[in-house]
Design an enzyme around this catalytic site. Structure first.
Site, mmCIF file in Angstrom:
data_model
loop_
_atom_site.group_PDB
_atom_site.id
_atom_site.type_symbol
_atom_site.label_atom_id
_atom_site.label_comp_id
_atom_site.label_asym_id
_atom_site.label_seq_id
_atom_site.Cartn_x
_atom_site.Cartn_y
_atom_site.Cartn_z
ATOM 1 C CG HIS A 82 -1.804 1.220 1.268
ATOM 2 N ND1 HIS A 82 -2.992 1.280 0.589
ATOM 3 C CD2 HIS A 82 -1.652 2.425 1.871
ATOM 4 C CE1 HIS A 82 -3.547 2.465 0.776
ATOM 5 N NE2 HIS A 82 -2.758 3.175 1.552
ATOM 6 C CG ASP A 161 -11.528 4.439 6.564
ATOM 7 O OD1 ASP A 161 -10.955 5.313 7.238
ATOM 8 O OD2 ASP A 161 -11.373 4.317 5.340
ATOM 9 N NE ARG A 168 -9.373 11.411 9.206
ATOM 10 C CZ ARG A 168 -8.568 10.581 8.535
ATOM 11 N NH1 ARG A 168 -8.982 9.363 8.208
ATOM 12 N NH2 ARG A 168 -7.360 10.947 8.193
ATOM 13 C CB SER A 183 -7.963 5.902 7.774
ATOM 14 O OG SER A 183 -8.409 5.901 6.445
ATOM 15 C CE LYS A 187 -8.900 2.880 3.909
ATOM 16 N NZ LYS A 187 -9.003 4.216 3.330
#
Ligand code: URA
Ligand code: CA
Length: 433
Positions: A82, A161, A168, A183, A187
């Site tokens: 990621h 999220d 946010r 967050s 995921k």
């Protein structure tokens, strides 16, 4: 439990317990806690921070708010990768087939991009016919057979999220390390990988503008990954200039193909070796990073990695002929050069502004509903440290409109040519605990 008491406790700098954090996330997901109370809590977290324990409770509560993908029927250790975001970040397109070609199973769920250029899914969809919607069974079967598949993120992954991120975004609480870390990791954990390699970017084009914040974010995510029982490590990479040369969806597919042929940009190729080696070691396919790198270099130079890309495109219904005839997807109507106004060395290529220029051409979205133009974008011919002569082309603009003067002005404002060559930094640090 009353939400107002929990807000007050966090406001005053105290820690929240596991049960309290679960109460908050469950309540916010089922709408029994209203946005105004959640907003107040987010702002309290923004100022008071959270302990590692709190962050891991928050991460797990958000992961558990929806579906947890079970990848156990895929053989081997599944490693996910990621990136916290960048401009022209083509690494996933290269890494997925590259590490799969040495036997690491890649069961990747990706998202679409908002802003800048498209996300990984948009990039793959530049290949005509490429299908990113597979059933769970098809996805698993393909990964077991070919070691690699990339699909769209399921709608019910970490719904807490999704809701919190939107809140946010409008309450000035995005830029908070505990909130970003939870967050992202919620995921990743819900997506079912056994191990996670994080690319935490820093610089103008990244969430974390300075190195210290990037390190803190990386360390936090590595710790909460481990607390959740997933092997996790992070590479801190530079994103002051775009990665590679191509920014835009079809252009990045072509860049990925070039890289898989061993003819890609130096920085992108190096990034793929660094992240890929970590993935190979976490997957247990090599003992050391040096061994892993050798395997990846061999896969790239022998053509094995490109063959894996071809197999992946075929498995997902894409037109494989574009791999040999890349001009088929480079269909922008106009191509124009941007000549340097002075001679010298490139000292700045401000990543986020160049990303905005690509978005203005149509390569990214301003709002979720916008359509993407896969063919447009920017191809850089000069990067930081390169020598340039007055009049020489800095980059090519691929556009489907003749009205590009706004884009040209933005690019000129964000490419600085100076007198002394600078050596760009690619990797700042590697965080393993
Ligand atoms: N990416 C995410 O998924 N969440 C954040 O909070 C920031 C970046
Ligand atoms: Ca690129």
């Amino acid at each position: 439990m009353r939400m107002v008491d929990l807000i007050e406790r966090k406001r005053d700098g105290n820690s929240l317990s596991k049960a309290e954090i679960e109460f908050i996330i469950e309540g916010y997901t089922d709408n029994s806690i209203p946005d105004y109370q959640m907003s107040a809590l987010l702002m309290a977290i923004f100022y008071q921070d959270m302990t590692d324990e709190e962050i891991s409770y928050l991460t797990l509560a958000m992961a558990n708010s929806g579906e947890i993908i079970d990848l156990s029927s895929i053989e081997g250790i599944k490693v996910d990768k990621h990136s916290t975001g960048g401009v022209g970040d083509t690494t996933t397109l290269v890494l997925a087939p590259l590490v799969a070609s040495v036997g690491v199973p890649v069961a990747k769920m990706s998202g679409r991009g908002l802003g800048f250029t498209g996300g990984t899914l948009d990039k793959f969809e530049s290949i005509p016919g490429f299908k990113i919607e597979l059933s769970e069974q098809e996805f698993i079967d393909i990964v077991n057979k070919s070691k690699v598949a990339v699909i769209g993120q399921s709608g019910n992954l970490a719904p807490a999220d999704k809701k919190l991120y939107a809140l946010r975004d409008v309450t000035a609480t995005v830029d908070s390390i505990p909130l970003i870390a939870s967050s992202i990791m919620s995921k990743k954990i819900a997506a079912g990988a056994d191990a996670i390699v994080l690319d935490v970017t820093t610089g103008e084009g990244a969430f974390m503008k300075n190195l210290e914040d990037a390190k803190r974010l990386a360390k936090t995510m590595v710790r909460i990954g481990k607390l959740a029982g997933r092997q996790t490590m992070a590479v801190i990479s530079d994103m002051s200039e775009p990665l590679g040369e191509a920014i835009g969806n079809s252009l990045e597919i072509v860049e990925a193909i070039d890289t898989l042929k061993g003819a890609g940009p130096k920085d992108l190729t190096e990034m793929c070796y660094v992240l890929g080696s970590q993935m190979v070691v976490l997957a247990g396919k090599a003992e050391t990073l040096e061994d892993a790198r050798e395997m990846l270099e061999e896969a790239l130079h022998s053509g094995k990695a490109l063959e894996k890309f071809r197999e992946m495109v075929k498995n997902q219904g894409g037109d494989v002929s574009v791999i040999d005839q890349t001009e088929k997807i480079l269909t922008a109507e106009y191509e124009s050069e941007l000549p340097a106004k002075t001679s010298g060395y490139v000292t700045k290529l401000v990543a986020n502004e160049i990303g905005i220029a690509a978005m203005l051409l149509g390569a990214g979205r301003k709002t979720k509903e916008d359509d993407i133009d896969h063919a447009v974008g920017i191809k850089l011919h000069k990067k930081i440290g390169d020598k340039v002569a007055k009049g020489e082309s800095l980059l090519t603009i691929y556009a489907n409109s003749k009205e590009i003067s706004e884009v040209e002005n933005l690019l000129y404002q964000n490419i600085v040519i100076g007198d002394t060559p600078e050596e760009p930094i690619l990797i700042h640090d590697v965080i393993t605990e």
